[in-house]
Design an enzyme around this catalytic site. Sequence first.
Site, PDB file in Angstrom:
ATOM      1  N   GLU A 131       0.847  -1.205   0.000  1.00 26.80           N
ATOM      2  CA  GLU A 131       0.000   0.000   0.000  1.00 26.80           C
ATOM      3  C   GLU A 131       0.874   1.243   0.000  1.00 26.80           C
ATOM      4  O   GLU A 131       2.068   1.157   0.308  1.00 26.80           O
ATOM      5  CB  GLU A 131      -0.944  -0.018   1.208  1.00 26.80           C
ATOM      6  CG  GLU A 131      -0.209  -0.050   2.515  1.00 26.80           C
ATOM      7  CD  GLU A 131      -1.058  -0.554   3.680  1.00 26.80           C
ATOM      8  OE1 GLU A 131      -1.809  -1.525   3.513  1.00 26.80           O
ATOM      9  OE2 GLU A 131      -0.934   0.015   4.763  1.00 26.80           O
TER      10      GLU A 131
ATOM     11  N   LYS B 275       2.861   4.545   0.989  1.00 26.02           N
ATOM     12  CA  LYS B 275       3.397   5.124   2.221  1.00 26.02           C
ATOM     13  C   LYS B 275       3.008   6.600   2.178  1.00 26.02           C
ATOM     14  O   LYS B 275       3.535   7.368   1.375  1.00 26.02           O
ATOM     15  CB  LYS B 275       4.909   4.949   2.269  1.00 26.02           C
ATOM     16  CG  LYS B 275       5.516   5.417   3.568  1.00 26.02           C
ATOM     17  CD  LYS B 275       6.970   4.986   3.658  1.00 26.02           C
ATOM     18  CE  LYS B 275       7.589   5.344   4.990  1.00 26.02           C
ATOM     19  NZ  LYS B 275       7.460   6.749   5.367  1.00 26.02           N
TER      20      LYS B 275
ATOM     21  N   ASP C 241       2.727  10.373   3.023  1.00 31.61           N
ATOM     22  CA  ASP C 241       3.717  11.286   3.584  1.00 31.61           C
ATOM     23  C   ASP C 241       3.001  12.378   4.383  1.00 31.61           C
ATOM     24  O   ASP C 241       2.641  13.422   3.852  1.00 31.61           O
ATOM     25  CB  ASP C 241       4.534  11.908   2.444  1.00 31.61           C
ATOM     26  CG  ASP C 241       5.840  12.485   2.954  1.00 31.61           C
ATOM     27  OD1 ASP C 241       6.193  12.217   4.110  1.00 31.61           O
ATOM     28  OD2 ASP C 241       6.495  13.213   2.181  1.00 31.61           O
TER      29      ASP C 241
ATOM     30  N   TYR D  45      -6.889  -4.506  19.911  1.00 28.50           N
ATOM     31  CA  TYR D  45      -8.339  -4.476  20.165  1.00 28.50           C
ATOM     32  C   TYR D  45      -8.647  -5.398  21.322  1.00 28.50           C
ATOM     33  O   TYR D  45      -7.901  -6.324  21.606  1.00 28.50           O
ATOM     34  CB  TYR D  45      -9.139  -4.872  18.917  1.00 28.50           C
ATOM     35  CG  TYR D  45      -8.886  -6.269  18.413  1.00 28.50           C
ATOM     36  CD1 TYR D  45      -7.870  -6.526  17.502  1.00 28.50           C
ATOM     37  CD2 TYR D  45      -9.667  -7.342  18.857  1.00 28.50           C
ATOM     38  CE1 TYR D  45      -7.624  -7.798  17.050  1.00 28.50           C
ATOM     39  CE2 TYR D  45      -9.424  -8.624  18.398  1.00 28.50           C
ATOM     40  CZ  TYR D  45      -8.394  -8.844  17.496  1.00 28.50           C
ATOM     41  OH  TYR D  45      -8.146 -10.114  17.057  1.00 28.50           O
TER      42      TYR D  45
ATOM     43  N   LYS E  80      11.242   3.061  -0.291  1.00 32.01           N
ATOM     44  CA  LYS E  80      11.216   4.515  -0.511  1.00 32.01           C
ATOM     45  C   LYS E  80      11.395   4.852  -1.991  1.00 32.01           C
ATOM     46  O   LYS E  80      12.269   4.296  -2.663  1.00 32.01           O
ATOM     47  CB  LYS E  80      12.344   5.193   0.300  1.00 32.01           C
ATOM     48  CG  LYS E  80      12.201   5.038   1.798  1.00 32.01           C
ATOM     49  CD  LYS E  80      11.046   5.843   2.366  1.00 32.01           C
ATOM     50  CE  LYS E  80      11.363   7.291   2.499  1.00 32.01           C
ATOM     51  NZ  LYS E  80      11.791   7.731   3.783  1.00 32.01           N
TER      52      LYS E  80
ATOM     53  N   CYS F  68      14.789  49.711  -5.008  1.00 30.23           N
ATOM     54  CA  CYS F  68      14.087  48.961  -6.051  1.00 30.23           C
ATOM     55  C   CYS F  68      15.074  48.560  -7.146  1.00 30.23           C
ATOM     56  O   CYS F  68      15.817  49.399  -7.652  1.00 30.23           O
ATOM     57  CB  CYS F  68      12.970  49.816  -6.635  1.00 30.23           C
ATOM     58  SG  CYS F  68      12.165  49.017  -8.025  1.00 30.23           S
TER      59      CYS F  68
ATOM     60  N   CYS G  37      13.878  50.812 -10.345  1.00 27.20           N
ATOM     61  CA  CYS G  37      13.907  52.277 -10.406  1.00 27.20           C
ATOM     62  C   CYS G  37      14.795  52.882  -9.320  1.00 27.20           C
ATOM     63  O   CYS G  37      14.909  54.100  -9.232  1.00 27.20           O
ATOM     64  CB  CYS G  37      12.496  52.836 -10.284  1.00 27.20           C
ATOM     65  SG  CYS G  37      11.817  52.633  -8.624  1.00 27.20           S
TER      66      CYS G  37
ATOM     67  N   CYS H  11       8.374  48.615  -3.419  1.00 20.73           N
ATOM     68  CA  CYS H  11       8.692  49.850  -4.101  1.00 20.73           C
ATOM     69  C   CYS H  11       7.376  50.615  -4.212  1.00 20.73           C
ATOM     70  O   CYS H  11       6.402  50.096  -4.748  1.00 20.73           O
ATOM     71  CB  CYS H  11       9.241  49.527  -5.494  1.00 20.73           C
ATOM     72  SG  CYS H  11       9.406  51.005  -6.493  1.00 20.73           S
TER      73      CYS H  11
ATOM     74  N   CYS I 248       7.544  53.403 -11.130  1.00 18.77           N
ATOM     75  CA  CYS I 248       8.523  52.315 -11.302  1.00 18.77           C
ATOM     76  C   CYS I 248       8.145  51.481 -12.526  1.00 18.77           C
ATOM     77  O   CYS I 248       7.025  50.989 -12.643  1.00 18.77           O
ATOM     78  CB  CYS I 248       8.538  51.449 -10.054  1.00 18.77           C
ATOM     79  SG  CYS I 248       9.496  49.957 -10.253  1.00 18.77           S
TER      80      CYS I 248
HETATM   81  S1  IVH Z   1       2.385   0.746   8.888  1.00 17.61           S
HETATM   82  C1  IVH Z   1       3.876  -0.934  13.009  1.00 17.61           C
HETATM   83  N1  IVH Z   1       1.479   1.780   6.681  1.00 17.61           N
HETATM   84  O1  IVH Z   1       5.538   5.590   7.793  1.00 17.61           O
HETATM   85  C2  IVH Z   1       3.877  -0.411  11.633  1.00 17.61           C
HETATM   86  N2  IVH Z   1       2.922   3.119   7.991  1.00 17.61           N
HETATM   87  O2  IVH Z   1       8.418   5.461   8.133  1.00 17.61           O
HETATM   88  C3  IVH Z   1       2.926   0.679  11.450  1.00 17.61           C
HETATM   89  N3  IVH Z   1       3.312   5.355   7.080  1.00 17.61           N
HETATM   90  O3  IVH Z   1       5.534   5.626  11.280  1.00 17.61           O
HETATM   91  C4  IVH Z   1       3.196   1.464  10.241  1.00 17.61           C
HETATM   92  N4  IVH Z   1       2.030   5.144   5.320  1.00 17.61           N
HETATM   93  O4  IVH Z   1       3.722   6.969  10.056  1.00 17.61           O
HETATM   94  C5  IVH Z   1       2.255   1.977   7.750  1.00 17.61           C
HETATM   95  N5  IVH Z   1       0.543   2.556   4.704  1.00 17.61           N
HETATM   96  C6  IVH Z   1       1.318   2.765   5.778  1.00 17.61           C
HETATM   97  C7  IVH Z   1       1.987   3.981   5.989  1.00 17.61           C
HETATM   98  C8  IVH Z   1       2.798   4.112   7.121  1.00 17.61           C
HETATM   99  C9  IVH Z   1       2.820   5.963   5.994  1.00 17.61           C
HETATM  100  C10 IVH Z   1       4.239   6.015   8.021  1.00 17.61           C
HETATM  101  C11 IVH Z   1       3.966   5.733   9.466  1.00 17.61           C
HETATM  102  C12 IVH Z   1       5.251   5.185  10.007  1.00 17.61           C
HETATM  103  C13 IVH Z   1       6.240   5.681   9.005  1.00 17.61           C
HETATM  104  C14 IVH Z   1       7.499   4.859   8.984  1.00 17.61           C
END
Ligand code: IVH
Length: 717
Positions: free
Chosen positions: A138, A140, A142, A256, A361, A455, A458, A473, A478
């Site tokens: 999935e 990541k 940012d 949970y 990354k 400026c 001018c 300015c 100008c």
């Molecule tokens: S799973 C225990 N899934 O990336 C693992 N993290 O660089 C839980 N992040 O601290 C993290 N997208 O803040 C997970 N799809 C994703 C993510 C994700 C962004 C962030 C998260 C984590 C950081 C690590």
Amino acid sequence: MKYSALQIQEHITRGSQLLSLSTNSNHEFAAPEVVELRNIIELHEYQYYVLNHPLISDTEYDQLFALLKSIEAKQPTWVTPNSPTQRVGSSLNKSFNTVQHLVPMLSLENCFSSNDLIEWEKKAKNIVDAGEVQYCIEPKFDGASISLIYENDLLVRATTRGDGVEGEDITNNIKQIRSIPLSAPFSQYGIQQIEIRGEVVMPFKAFRAYNEKLAAQGLAPLANPRNAASGSLRMKDPNEVAKRNLDAFLYHVSYYNLLPGISQASWQLANDEAHTNGKPILTTHSDSLQFLWNIGFKTPNEIKVLVYGIAEVYAQTIAFAEKRDDFPYEIDGLVIKVNDFALQDQLGMTTHHPRWATAFKFKARQATTKLRAVEYQVGRTGAVTPVAKLDPVQVGGVTVSSISIHNEEYIKEKDLQIGDTVLIERAGDVIPQIVRSVIEARDGQEQPIIFTRNCPECESELFKEDGEAVWRCINIECKAQVVEKIIHFVSKDAMDIKSLGEANVRRFYEMGLLQDIPGIYRLNFDQIGQIEGFGQKSKDNLAAAIAASKQQPLHRLIYGLGIRFVGETTAKVLANEVQHLLEYQHKTIESLQLLDDVGHKVAASIFHFFSNEQNIAMLQQLESLGLQLVNTKKNTLETGGLQGQTFLFTGTLNKLKRSEAEAMAEKEGGKILGSVSSKLNYLVVGDDAGSKLEKAKKINTIKIINEDEFLALLAAN
Ligand code: IVH
């Protein structure tokens, strides 16, 4: 999907019915109707914020929301903690309490290549010999990571990551993110308490809008949506957070526990059979994403990809990297998770990261380069912007060789020097920014940036207003500003010289026929007649339009001068105040501040405009060319019966929308003020009026009236 097609249809129909009931003043809403109304609003919020697929117009949604608010105001005991109205208007965060996470929030290990991925899998297989492993891939996201706790179906706490062990309680701010449900039916699935992790992001669209707002205030923009998201979560005022248009993705169930009396085994069985058509809800990561999605959470459920083996994982990293720019928010890589929870448990975690997940990354959208010089540019309002000249460098697919460094304060804040190595970033198609200078790379040869005081076009001395970051300015002649100023002067709301549009202004300027605003009235029509495509007729039209503009009223001329902060309304106030425009040469900032709607900032700007000799000379020329500098007639702001009366609305109105009521008052000549002061004549009070009402009560010249009294006042005028 949270709602069936039938439910959706029923909710829409019922929503319209409740709205039409609300227009019947005899109808008293009963508690069950309010429950229905809440469910209807929740559906529409889900459609809009989670699915990005609204089913009704914004106006209809606003009407439903206003109806719920007004019923709850009359029946406060009917308000529930998860009512959609409870997101807004939370009180200020005095401080953010530190709280311990139920489960530590770990980090992730990074991979950058196929080799890294192979190594990562090898390590895992050394611990558990699992054959071919299924992975869930999935984005990541940012942004800023958060943890949410739901107890007995209600969102009870939201925290930042902090140091991973303890975070800050940001519940009030998180409630401003409409894609995060205030409640969800966990108890139907036997769950009493659950902790969910995710990421708050600021979509590019919201980020650009936010940076534009900062720029309009003369403030430096933020470097990237990640900083904007995490900064937003720590704001004192939740109402401000609401304005940032944040979004959130939930991607991990970290903990949970079950309702009393339910054993883990019976729970799993019950869920398998009864609730999920035989599909388990929490035995794999992908099931957990599906489960959360089904009950209303925004998860990467629809974006995730399930694959077997690390080779397929790598293929997906390439596919996702190609799609990276298609996402409306920043993703900086992928997260690869072992899908099976039992296998995850066997792999376990270190104190730093889980062994069952890794981050892949993407190529950084950052790069370092050298800052070689600073040049200055002058904009339409005379704002002087410093531009850093860089050694050309590739960032996020484009070559960057110069970058705005906004203003003097920004340069100081970032401690930028000529010769510095600077880290630059370009997120999505957002304008590149300098993140910071790399102080560690300095060799002593760097030179401070000495912000120009003249400026660049001018050479006249620059001017900076108190509390502002931007040097300007203010010489109206100008060259760099002159074309834009002429365009503004002839524009529709100013002198309205239609035949002299933007294209002609630029053309005449380039040809040396038009140098400044007075030059409009000295145009040589013989020369213009020689221009290709300029026939007798267009020449005559132009001459007539220019001559006619000399009769424009004074307020249009004032507006056309483009004095900073002087819009059409202030221009009318200024025109009304004097017999002759040049009287402003003798006014002080203090006396200007006594005018309606003129605060210190505006007064200072007017004062400086009329203190500039070149500006005065230009006005004298315009007068000798036949323009009206005299206030021949009082320019009434509007002509209705509420002429000169000022209004302010507070609280929720029941019959009118706030904007409608304001427009009605203005139509009758009334003026809308932004705050309670002794200049205010009428405070119109709706439901839930707050501090404005309290303040107005202390000023006895203010008449406090309700909506009906306001309507009566309009009718009487
Ligand atoms: S799973 C225990 N899934 O990336 C693992 N993290 O660089 C839980 N992040 O601290 C993290 N997208 O803040 C997970 N799809 C994703 C993510 C994700 C962004 C962030 C998260 C984590 C950081 C690590």
